[in-house]
Design a protein around this motif. Structure first.
Motif, short mmCIF file in Angstrom:
data_model
loop_
_atom_site.label_atom_id
_atom_site.label_comp_id
_atom_site.label_asym_id
_atom_site.label_seq_id
_atom_site.Cartn_x
_atom_site.Cartn_y
_atom_site.Cartn_z
N UNK A 138 0.83 -1.21 0.00
CA UNK A 138 0.00 0.00 0.00
C UNK A 138 0.86 1.25 0.00
N UNK A 139 1.87 1.29 0.87
CA UNK A 139 2.77 2.44 0.93
C UNK A 139 3.49 2.63 -0.40
N UNK A 140 3.86 1.52 -1.03
CA UNK A 140 4.61 1.59 -2.29
C UNK A 140 3.73 2.18 -3.40
N UNK A 141 2.54 1.63 -3.58
CA UNK A 141 1.66 2.09 -4.65
C UNK A 141 1.18 3.53 -4.41
N UNK A 142 0.76 3.80 -3.19
CA UNK A 142 0.30 5.15 -2.88
C UNK A 142 1.45 6.14 -2.97
N UNK A 143 2.63 5.71 -2.51
CA UNK A 143 3.79 6.59 -2.59
C UNK A 143 4.19 6.89 -4.01
N UNK A 144 4.13 5.88 -4.88
CA UNK A 144 4.42 6.10 -6.30
C UNK A 144 3.45 7.11 -6.91
N UNK A 145 2.17 6.98 -6.56
CA UNK A 145 1.18 7.91 -7.11
C UNK A 145 1.48 9.34 -6.67
N UNK A 146 1.73 9.54 -5.38
CA UNK A 146 2.00 10.89 -4.88
C UNK A 146 3.30 11.42 -5.45
N UNK A 147 4.34 10.58 -5.50
CA UNK A 147 5.63 11.01 -6.04
C UNK A 147 5.51 11.37 -7.52
N UNK A 148 4.76 10.56 -8.29
CA UNK A 148 4.56 10.87 -9.70
C UNK A 148 3.77 12.16 -9.88
N UNK A 149 2.78 12.37 -9.01
CA UNK A 149 2.00 13.61 -9.06
C UNK A 149 2.91 14.81 -8.81
N UNK A 150 3.77 14.73 -7.79
CA UNK A 150 4.69 15.83 -7.48
C UNK A 150 5.63 16.07 -8.65
N UNK A 153 4.11 17.96 -11.46
CA UNK A 153 3.82 19.36 -11.18
C UNK A 153 5.06 20.22 -11.03
N UNK A 154 6.23 19.59 -10.95
CA UNK A 154 7.46 20.33 -10.68
C UNK A 154 8.10 20.82 -11.97
N UNK A 155 8.31 22.13 -12.12
CA UNK A 155 8.98 22.64 -13.31
C UNK A 155 10.36 22.02 -13.47
N UNK A 156 10.65 21.57 -14.68
CA UNK A 156 11.93 20.94 -14.96
C UNK A 156 11.95 19.44 -14.77
N UNK A 157 10.90 18.88 -14.14
CA UNK A 157 10.85 17.44 -13.90
C UNK A 157 9.67 16.78 -14.63
N UNK A 158 8.83 17.56 -15.25
CA UNK A 158 7.57 17.05 -15.77
C UNK A 158 7.78 15.93 -16.78
N UNK A 159 7.11 14.80 -16.49
CA UNK A 159 7.16 13.64 -17.37
C UNK A 159 5.87 13.61 -18.18
N UNK A 160 5.95 13.80 -19.51
CA UNK A 160 4.72 13.84 -20.31
C UNK A 160 3.90 12.55 -20.23
N UNK A 161 4.55 11.42 -19.97
CA UNK A 161 3.83 10.16 -19.86
C UNK A 161 2.91 10.16 -18.63
#
Length: 450
Positions: A138-150, A153-161
């Motif tokens: 649960x921590x892994x999946x939820x953490x991946x979602x939040x980390x991917x969301x961040x 949203x971060x200028x210079x890090x945005x992943x178009x995928x």
């Protein structure tokens, strides 16, 4: 694609917390408490808490504290209405892991190593139904979602995928609500330590605090880049909402504790419309920080109250309500600055006329909301008469002094009543002319010109 097992589990409605207490013995009629005088009581561990029941039971706050799209952490995990979003977690996990040079098993192994520490951040009993492997997943999946969301949203890090997956899998509406679910909700959080771990495994350049500073600066503050908004690195937040709270409420000014009498902390002025009638006009402030209220006086009777602009959207009331709930959590030593801010805004917005005035001055932006709805929204935000009254004390004192000055307010009311529009001005001039002519006629009747 990396494969993940997703198991639907029953959500936890209420948690419980316990703290160490002195040993006690009971007899038939007495209670005896034994305290060891040589040991100092340790403060209880700070945890990811839950919204106080008194706030949840309030009908006005219904729906402010529950996720609309996705569950993060154990408190809302397994809810049937949130299952549609579970399918996107493995997809975002794959996109986040790509480019890290690691596989999912390495991420999973590292999360398992801190699983006991991660559990300890939640209320006791709220994670008992999960094995270590289930909780780590649960921590892994939820953490991946939040980390991917961040990251998205971060200028210079945005992943178009990541952006494409969020839009195609969730749709525009749910993607819009996702921001509130991740950033705003007190009960929808995972430990900050887990997020830092995932970011560090992704890359040495993925420094969570720096990325969050950029995200919050770009989507919340809109302040000048010359102002340093980074929080004190010595204060380790326990979750993302706390980091956001610290970021928004950092003050570079040392405030003295007010020693004035208790009744001097309250003020009689009310509403933007009422202040306008007293010669205090609202103007959009140049700063966007929530504490940047300023009063500037001009001439003898005229003053301007600078108010930070507000964009009132569906996120706003959820965001504010959950931050107030955070301030009310036990063991969070805060001076309730968000509550102070909302109380100040509530005092300024009482009626539809107040909303119209703020909109006309480009202070309040309310897309898709009527003026009456804006008044109702501010009234629905749960606040109480407890705050640090010194936060806005300086500007409130200035307003009150102007408000209490009879000469200033009398002259301002004269201008407001008779010069606020061309028609009232013409009527005033006509009436004054008529009075003068009547006086002259009477004078020359009594004292005719020889």
């Amino acid at each position: 694609m990396a494969e993940f097992e997703i198991e639907t589990c029953r959500g936890v409605d209420q948690g419980s917390s316990s703290t160490s207490a002195p040993a006690s013995t009971t007899t038939k009629n007495t209670l005896e408490v034994r305290v060891d005088a040589h040991t100092e009581p340790k403060p209880p561990k700070r945890r990811i808490g839950k919204v106080p029941l008194t706030m949840r039971r309030d009908e006005k706050t219904k729906g402010y504290f529950d996720p609309k799209v996705v569950s993060i952490g154990p408190y809302h995990h397994g809810k049937e209405e949130l299952q549609m979003a579970e399918r996107i977690k493995p997809i975002l996990a794959e996109f986040f892991i790509s480019g890290s040079g690691r596989d999912v098993d390495e991420f999973r192994k590292n999360v398992l190593e801190i699983v006991d520490e991660a559990r300890s951040y939640y209320l006791e009993g709220s994670t008992n139904m999960y094995s270590d492997e289930e909780f780590a997943e649960m921590m892994l999946l939820d953490g991946f979602l939040v980390a991917a969301f961040i990251e998205s949203k971060t200028p210079g890090y945005k992943n178009p995928k990541i952006l494409f997956a969020l839009e195609t899998q969730l749709g525009q509406h749910d993607r819009f609500l996702l921001t509130s679910d991740i950033l705003c909700l007190l009960e929808n959080q995972i430990p900050f330590q887990v997020l830092e771990l995932l970011m560090s495994l992704k890359s040495k350049h993925h420094k969570l605090t720096e990325m969050l500073d950029n995200v919050f600066h770009s989507i919340l503050s809109r302040e000048s880049t010359r102002q340093d908004k980074r929080i004190d690195d010595t204060k380790q937040p326990i979750h993302l909402l706390e980091y956001l709270w610290l970021w928004q409420n950092k003050s570079n000014r040392t405030r003295e504790t007010s020693t004035r009498r208790i009744w001097d902390k309250f003020y009689s002025f009310k509403s933007v419309a009422e202040l306008k009638a007293k010669g205090i006009y609202a103007r959009r402030g140049s700063d966007f920080g929530q504490r940047d209220f300023k009063l500037k006086s001009f001439f003898f009777f005229f003053a301007v109250l600078e108010i930070p602009p507000i964009v009132l959207n569906p996120h706003y009331v959820i965001h504010i309500s959950n931050q107030i709930a955070y301030e009310w959590m036990p063991n969070n030593p805060t001076n309730l600055p968000r509550m102070a801010y909302v109380n100040f805004m509530k005092s300024l917005i009482n009626t539809v006329e107040d909303v119209k005035e703020l909109r006309a001055r480009d202070i309040l932006f309310t897309p898709c909301m009527s003026d009456q709805e804006v008044v109702q929204i501010f009234n629905s935000i749960p606040t109480f008469l407890m705050e640090d009254f010194s936060i806005y004390d300086e500007v409130k004192q200035k307003i009150q002094r102007h408000y209490n000055n009879k000469a200033k307010t009398w002259f301002a009311e004269l201008i407001h009543n008779y010069f606020c529009s061309p028609w009232t001005f013409i009527a005033f001039v006509a009436a004054a002319t008529l009075i003068i002519l009547s006086f002259l006629q009477t004078f020359f009747t009594i004292f005719p010109h020889k």
